[in-house]
Design a protein around this motif. Sequence first.
Motif, short mmCIF file in Angstrom:
data_model
loop_
_atom_site.label_atom_id
_atom_site.label_comp_id
_atom_site.label_asym_id
_atom_site.label_seq_id
_atom_site.Cartn_x
_atom_site.Cartn_y
_atom_site.Cartn_z
N UNK A 28 14.11 0.55 -1.83
CA UNK A 28 13.17 -0.52 -2.12
C UNK A 28 11.80 -0.25 -1.49
N UNK A 29 11.81 0.36 -0.31
CA UNK A 29 10.54 0.72 0.33
C UNK A 29 9.79 1.74 -0.52
N UNK A 30 10.50 2.73 -1.00
CA UNK A 30 9.88 3.76 -1.82
C UNK A 30 9.41 3.20 -3.16
N UNK A 31 10.12 2.21 -3.68
CA UNK A 31 9.79 1.60 -4.97
C UNK A 31 8.36 1.07 -5.00
N UNK A 32 7.88 0.55 -3.89
CA UNK A 32 6.54 -0.04 -3.85
C UNK A 32 5.46 0.99 -4.17
N UNK A 33 5.75 2.27 -3.94
CA UNK A 33 4.77 3.32 -4.18
C UNK A 33 5.07 4.09 -5.46
N UNK A 34 6.35 4.48 -5.65
CA UNK A 34 6.64 5.35 -6.81
C UNK A 34 6.95 4.56 -8.08
N UNK A 35 7.29 3.26 -7.96
CA UNK A 35 7.56 2.38 -9.11
C UNK A 35 8.70 2.90 -10.00
N UNK A 36 9.64 3.61 -9.40
CA UNK A 36 10.80 4.14 -10.12
C UNK A 36 11.95 3.13 -10.04
N UNK B 198 -7.96 -0.02 -4.69
CA UNK B 198 -7.27 0.83 -3.73
C UNK B 198 -5.98 1.35 -4.38
N UNK B 199 -5.37 2.30 -3.72
CA UNK B 199 -4.11 2.85 -4.20
C UNK B 199 -3.13 2.96 -3.05
N UNK B 200 -1.90 2.50 -3.25
CA UNK B 200 -0.87 2.67 -2.24
C UNK B 200 -0.41 4.12 -2.26
N UNK B 201 -0.49 4.76 -1.11
CA UNK B 201 -0.20 6.20 -1.03
C UNK B 201 1.05 6.51 -0.20
N UNK B 202 1.53 5.54 0.56
CA UNK B 202 2.71 5.83 1.38
C UNK B 202 3.39 4.52 1.77
N UNK B 203 4.69 4.59 1.97
CA UNK B 203 5.45 3.44 2.45
C UNK B 203 6.56 3.95 3.35
N UNK B 204 6.84 3.20 4.39
CA UNK B 204 7.91 3.57 5.31
C UNK B 204 8.44 2.29 5.95
N UNK B 205 9.55 2.40 6.62
CA UNK B 205 10.09 1.21 7.26
C UNK B 205 11.42 1.47 7.92
N UNK C 212 -12.04 7.48 0.92
CA UNK C 212 -12.10 6.81 2.22
C UNK C 212 -10.85 7.11 3.03
N UNK C 213 -10.89 6.76 4.31
CA UNK C 213 -9.72 6.95 5.16
C UNK C 213 -8.63 5.97 4.78
N UNK C 214 -7.41 6.30 5.14
CA UNK C 214 -6.28 5.47 4.80
C UNK C 214 -6.13 4.32 5.81
N UNK C 215 -5.51 3.22 5.33
CA UNK C 215 -5.23 2.08 6.21
C UNK C 215 -3.76 1.69 6.07
N UNK C 216 -3.09 1.52 7.20
CA UNK C 216 -1.68 1.12 7.21
C UNK C 216 -1.53 -0.30 7.73
N UNK C 217 -0.81 -1.10 6.98
CA UNK C 217 -0.54 -2.48 7.38
C UNK C 217 0.96 -2.65 7.58
#
Length: 368
Positions: free
Chosen positions: A42-50, A88-95, A126-131
């Motif tokens: 599910x974490x990966x889904x937010x970025x790859x939409x698979x 913006x574009x989501x480029x990474x997700x982790x958790x 631009x530089x990346x931002x992690x929330x």
Amino acid sequence: MKGFFQILFISYLFLLISMQAFALDDQNDDIQSFLHRLFAARIQLLVDKQYQNVQPFYLPTEKLSKLAFEHEKNRTIYMNKWAHARKVKFVNSSGVIRITRIKNTGDTARVSVMQSLQLTYQYQGQEQHTMGVGTRHVLTLKKNNGKWHVLKEWYLDPLDENPGLIPSSKSLQSTDMEMVGSAPNQKWRMKYNREKAVQYADKYAGLANKTGSNQRYNQKYMDYSFQGGDCTNFTSQVLGDQEEGGGLPMRPEWKYKYNQGGNTAWVRTDSLKNFLIRSGYGTLIARGTYDQVAKPTKKFPNTALAELKPGDVIGYEMKGDIDHFSVVTAQDSKGYILVNSHTADRYHVPWDLGWDKNTKFLLFRIGE
């Protein structure tokens, strides 16, 4: 001989119990493995939409299971449409997850899980931002054909919103914004330590922060997450904690009694809003929809949002009632305001993420 058979019988019972406990532990290991794979997908889904990688964890023939899957699909659609609207574009997700409870009854299990999610986005060039976003989940699992699946799930999702109601930055026009101000009560005007307030908001952002205070809230205060929400209690702590926070002095109508809890203005959204205005602790700079507060006006040529500083507060109004509070903590590389809050936990999250074009935002300047 009788004593020998008694000892033998007791030993046999002990062996059966031990084997049953071992089997239960083995099943719990299987459940834990399933949960880690589920949340990772599910974490990966937010970025790859698979979506096809997540769907096998659910049961399409079970209504509640199907709804749980659709929820994950819809939040992914919302997140990426919001990103498109904000350029913006989501480029990474982790958790990571922490499993706090497993009640296994054979073919079904009820589990409690805490998740700490980190999402990284980037403006072009631009530089990346992690929330960070922290959530608490209660799931019921069901074994089907020897494999575990999600039968149903509950969690308070700060990213759950209608993707069709995202206000577009391109639609901003110069129209009048509703301005509301309050004259400060000089008698109670006190020094506000913004730097410490922001440090407090970062430290105690809970599950949303990978570091912080071991992902825990400040243990001096009660947790109101399951009593209507902890966002206002957290905001009051940020403003008023004398040791680590902003240091605004408590007053009879806004206070926290340790081991007892906070009074109405300390823990209730609308009551805190009224207290901030009446006391002079806060000045309501502006109140309006996204389009109204995020565009230039005659009064605010750089937008009302640009008036906010770290340590200020944003209220979120839905259908005439204040639904949520967050604390301004930072800006991203484009100057977009980032906030922290509780219920659900947020750490350096864009101020409008999870809200829609019908939300009215109340911008409060705190202290001076």
